[in-house]
Design a protein around this motif. Structure first.
Motif, PDB file in Angstrom:
ATOM      1  N   TRP A  18     -26.402   1.993 -64.983  1.00  0.00           N
ATOM      2  CA  TRP A  18     -25.031   2.173 -64.491  1.00  0.00           C
ATOM      3  C   TRP A  18     -24.034   2.029 -65.632  1.00  0.00           C
ATOM      4  O   TRP A  18     -22.950   1.471 -65.472  1.00  0.00           O
TER       5      TRP A  18
ATOM      6  N   ASP B 138     -20.441  -2.018 -67.151  1.00  0.00           N
ATOM      7  CA  ASP B 138     -19.470  -2.917 -66.518  1.00  0.00           C
ATOM      8  C   ASP B 138     -18.507  -3.522 -67.537  1.00  0.00           C
ATOM      9  O   ASP B 138     -18.253  -4.726 -67.540  1.00  0.00           O
TER      10      ASP B 138
ATOM     11  N   ARG C 291     -20.725   5.736 -57.746  1.00  0.00           N
ATOM     12  CA  ARG C 291     -20.501   4.565 -56.887  1.00  0.00           C
ATOM     13  C   ARG C 291     -19.000   4.440 -56.692  1.00  0.00           C
ATOM     14  O   ARG C 291     -18.215   4.719 -57.594  1.00  0.00           O
TER      15      ARG C 291
ATOM     16  N   GLN D  11     -15.336   3.506 -56.690  1.00  0.00           N
ATOM     17  CA  GLN D  11     -14.492   2.641 -57.506  1.00  0.00           C
ATOM     18  C   GLN D  11     -13.471   2.023 -56.571  1.00  0.00           C
ATOM     19  O   GLN D  11     -12.798   2.731 -55.844  1.00  0.00           O
TER      20      GLN D  11
ATOM     21  N   ARG E  25     -18.378  -9.747 -64.233  1.00  0.00           N
ATOM     22  CA  ARG E  25     -19.503  -8.935 -63.781  1.00  0.00           C
ATOM     23  C   ARG E  25     -20.188  -9.648 -62.620  1.00  0.00           C
ATOM     24  O   ARG E  25     -20.379 -10.866 -62.657  1.00  0.00           O
TER      25      ARG E  25
ATOM     26  N   CYS F 231     -30.160  -2.591 -60.725  1.00  0.00           N
ATOM     27  CA  CYS F 231     -29.250  -2.750 -61.874  1.00  0.00           C
ATOM     28  C   CYS F 231     -29.810  -2.150 -63.150  1.00  0.00           C
ATOM     29  O   CYS F 231     -29.153  -2.200 -64.197  1.00  0.00           O
TER      30      CYS F 231
ATOM     31  N   ALA G 203     -21.935  -3.905 -60.930  1.00  0.00           N
ATOM     32  CA  ALA G 203     -20.514  -3.773 -60.582  1.00  0.00           C
ATOM     33  C   ALA G 203     -19.709  -5.011 -60.998  1.00  0.00           C
ATOM     34  O   ALA G 203     -20.250  -5.957 -61.569  1.00  0.00           O
ATOM     35  N   ARG G 204     -18.433  -4.959 -60.693  1.00  0.00           N
ATOM     36  CA  ARG G 204     -17.544  -6.025 -61.151  1.00  0.00           C
ATOM     37  C   ARG G 204     -16.655  -6.523 -60.015  1.00  0.00           C
ATOM     38  O   ARG G 204     -16.490  -5.857 -59.008  1.00  0.00           O
TER      39      ARG G 204
END
Ligand SMILES: [Zn+2]
Length: 436
Positions: A52, A72, A144, A146, A309, A366, A373-374
């Protein structure tokens, strides 16, 4: 004796080449799959989307090619390539993009698409010559969602209510504060989205070149240079927008114009500035030339932002925190039963009969980075009695922060500890973010 080349099994990344016509796209793709740089390129792209990562930089220097990926918001170096491998791969990439692969002296840009498993990706490629050779950036549109709203980014409902109220005041100065690269564009998007919802008519006003693609919308005014700032700004104010958004305000010249022309027009001016915390933003306004009186008079509030993160929930590992760690973090014993940490492949690596390491399987969620993601941490500062007393008594920065915190305002630290207790992030990640 016959030698055999070990066969590389390439990931099933289906690529679509760029081109002006269908036949040209087909020709480009046919050339790409036969080219010597194809396997290296496919491995790099599949590795990138598998983790990602949304950006790759290739730095061509005299002897090798530096490779790094951004996952990330964090840059991670990959092993460098030798020049021939890198050159072949770049020629393939340019062919895929319908660019001239012989050209290395001018800037070239293009896009292509690809699909791996169920996910579709769009890749934006930019090649530019630099003194050491060439620099290539591949930006990936990841499939993905946002987050667009502050609450989706991790802001608490209560804080969001306060931001809504600030936007509804309809006049004064609202500040969005973050550091460049630390989710600054994300929080700016969130503040603007909130403005869109709670003010009737808003416009973004930005200098040419500073505008990000996503920022351009119907209500966007772009000025070429400071010389035309005043004219453009006057024209804009004549249209009587409710709210004007200024991204990346970094010079006292711009800030002075916003204060003198914008704030006197009795509308809401929202500025994005570089600052590590909400209180630092208040001090930054003074560096940008605002007097304490002006701040007291005009400031509505500050929304400050940092990004953490998120641990990958598929592979994160629970552990019982040591009482000394809890004490250090200021968490009362018994409050948090377990923390989570990033998956450590080394702990699960076994050895085969010859003593070669067998790493554990890569996490499919992952891509083995341990994070997915964050989430945002926020500080919301209002121009209330506490701030007024801080400004009037001319407190130093550390004292001001203490006073503000003592008045019951949660700081990044408190917000981060809550994320830690919920297992959303790790101690190391929180420490990294709080230090920055
Ligand atoms: Zn994982």
């Amino acid at each position: 004796m016959a030698t055999t080349t070990p066969e590389i099994v390439l990931p099933p990344l289906a690529l679509k080449a760029a081109g002006d016509s269908e036949s040209q796209r087909e020709v480009n793709l046919a050339k790409v799959v036969r080219s010597p740089g194809f396997p290296t390129l496919v491995l790099l792209l599949a590795d990138t989307v598998g983790k990602w990562a949304d950006r790759v930089i290739l730095d061509f220097t005299a002897h090798h090619v530096g490779v790094k990926q951004q996952v990330d918001g964090i840059w991670v170096d990959l092993p460098p390539m030798d020049r021939p491998t890198g050159d072949f791969m770049l020629a393939t990439l340019k062919q895929l993009c319908n660019l001239d692969f012989r050209e290395r002296e001018t800037r070239q840009e293009s896009t292509f698409t690809g699909q791996l498993d169920a996910f579709k990706y769009k890749f934006h490629v930019r090649c530019q010559p630099v003194p050491t050779g060439e620099r290539v950036q591949i930006r990936v549109d990841l499939p993905r969602p946002q987050p667009a709203q502050l609450v989706e980014m991790g802001m608490r409902e209560k804080a969001y209510e306060r931001v809504k109220q600030m936007l509804k005041q309809g006049k004064g100065l609202l500040v969005s504060a973050a550091l460049p690269g630390d989710g600054a564009s994300m929080s700016w998007k969130g503040v603007r989205a909130a403005g869109d919802r709670f003010t009737a008519d808003f416009v973004t006003f930005e200098q040419k070149g500073a505008v990000e693609d996503e920022v351009i919308n119907v209500g966007s005014v772009v000025y070429d240079s400071l010389d035309v700032f005043d004219d453009r700004f006057r024209e804009l104010l004549l249209k009587e927008p409710d709210t004007v958004f200024f991204s990346q305000v970094r010079s006292p010249e711009i800030m002075r114009r916003i204060v003198d022309k914008g704030l006197s027009s009795n509308r809401l001016m929202v500025v994005q500035i570089d600052a590590r915390s909400a209180m630092e933003a208040v001090f930054r306004l003074q560096i940008l030339g605002m007097t304490r009186d002006e701040i007291q008079k005009h400031l509505v509030g500050v929304v400050a932002h940092k990004t953490l993160r998120r641990l990958c929930i598929k592979c994160r590992e629970a552990f019982e925190p040591d009482p000394s760690v809890l004490a250090k973090l200021g968490i009362q014993p018994g409050r948090v039963r377990q923390f989570y940490k990033q998956f450590d492949p080394a702990a699960y690596t076994t050895l085969d009969k010859k003593g070669n390491p067998i790493p554990p399987p890569t996490c499919p969620t992952c891509g083995g980075t341990g994070f997915f993601a964050r989430v945002g941490l926020f500080e919301v500062l209002e121009n209330d009695a506490t701030l007024k007393s801080i400004l009037q008594s001319q407190k130093k920065f550390s004292e001001a922060t203490q006073m503000w915190r003592a008045a019951g305002n949660p700081t990044f630290r408190e917000e981060g500890l809550a994320m830690l207790a919920l297992g959303i992030t790790s101690i190391e990640e929180l420490q990294r973010v709080l230090k920055s």
